[in-house]
Scaffold this motif. Structure first.
Motif, PDB file in Angstrom:
ATOM      1  N   ARG A  22      87.706  79.691  -4.676  1.00  0.00           N
ATOM      2  CA  ARG A  22      86.950  79.279  -5.866  1.00  0.00           C
ATOM      3  C   ARG A  22      87.140  80.318  -6.974  1.00  0.00           C
ATOM      4  O   ARG A  22      86.799  81.490  -6.790  1.00  0.00           O
ATOM      5  CB  ARG A  22      85.471  79.141  -5.522  1.00  0.00           C
ATOM      6  N   GLU A  63      86.304  82.429  -9.954  1.00  0.00           N
ATOM      7  CA  GLU A  63      85.033  82.933 -10.474  1.00  0.00           C
ATOM      8  C   GLU A  63      85.148  83.492 -11.881  1.00  0.00           C
ATOM      9  O   GLU A  63      84.177  83.536 -12.617  1.00  0.00           O
ATOM     10  CB  GLU A  63      84.489  84.020  -9.545  1.00  0.00           C
ATOM     11  N   LYS A  64      86.356  83.968 -12.233  1.00  0.00           N
ATOM     12  CA  LYS A  64      86.513  84.644 -13.518  1.00  0.00           C
ATOM     13  C   LYS A  64      87.975  84.596 -13.929  1.00  0.00           C
ATOM     14  O   LYS A  64      88.863  84.626 -13.089  1.00  0.00           O
ATOM     15  CB  LYS A  64      86.078  86.101 -13.372  1.00  0.00           C
ATOM     16  N   ALA A 104      81.529  82.316 -15.301  1.00  0.00           N
ATOM     17  CA  ALA A 104      81.489  82.198 -13.837  1.00  0.00           C
ATOM     18  C   ALA A 104      80.485  81.110 -13.449  1.00  0.00           C
ATOM     19  O   ALA A 104      79.455  80.935 -14.100  1.00  0.00           O
ATOM     20  CB  ALA A 104      81.078  83.523 -13.221  1.00  0.00           C
TER      21      ALA A 104
END
Length: 101
Positions: free
Chosen positions: A38, A40-41, A62
């Motif tokens: 996944r 996130e940033k 995020a």
């Protein structure tokens, strides 16, 4: 720079993948920092005031849905065909990017 980053991440047990290849001699670099698949940033390599490189957060915040990240990457790539996009799936991906500059 990109190949060194990939080697470091994979050597530490993470996974790294080039999502889009840019110009070999240049081109901006975006890092998609992921954990367990996944994103996130997003980080972009930019010049600071002293002429050195730093990683700057860019794109969606995020926790946004993954489609927003993909839409942002698609728009950036459409505007800059020399753009490198690399996904790092490892804890503390930002640290690996910072240490590789």
């Amino acid at each position: 720079m990109v190949s060194a980053l990939i080697r470091r991440v994979e050597g530490a047990g993470g996974h790294a993948m080039v999502l889009a290849r840019g110009d070999r001699g240049g081109g901006a670099i975006l890092i998609a920092c992921a954990e367990k698949g996944r994103v996130e940033k997003l980080l972009e390599r930019t010049l600071d005031f002293d002429g050195g490189y730093v990683w700057t957060a860019c794109g969606p915040e995020a926790g946004e849905e993954s489609q927003k990240f993909q839409d942002y990457l698609d728009r950036r790539r459409a505007r800059d065909p020399d753009l490198w996009i690399v996904e790092l799936d490892i804890a503390q991906a930002e640290r690996f990017a910072a240490e590789t500059i």
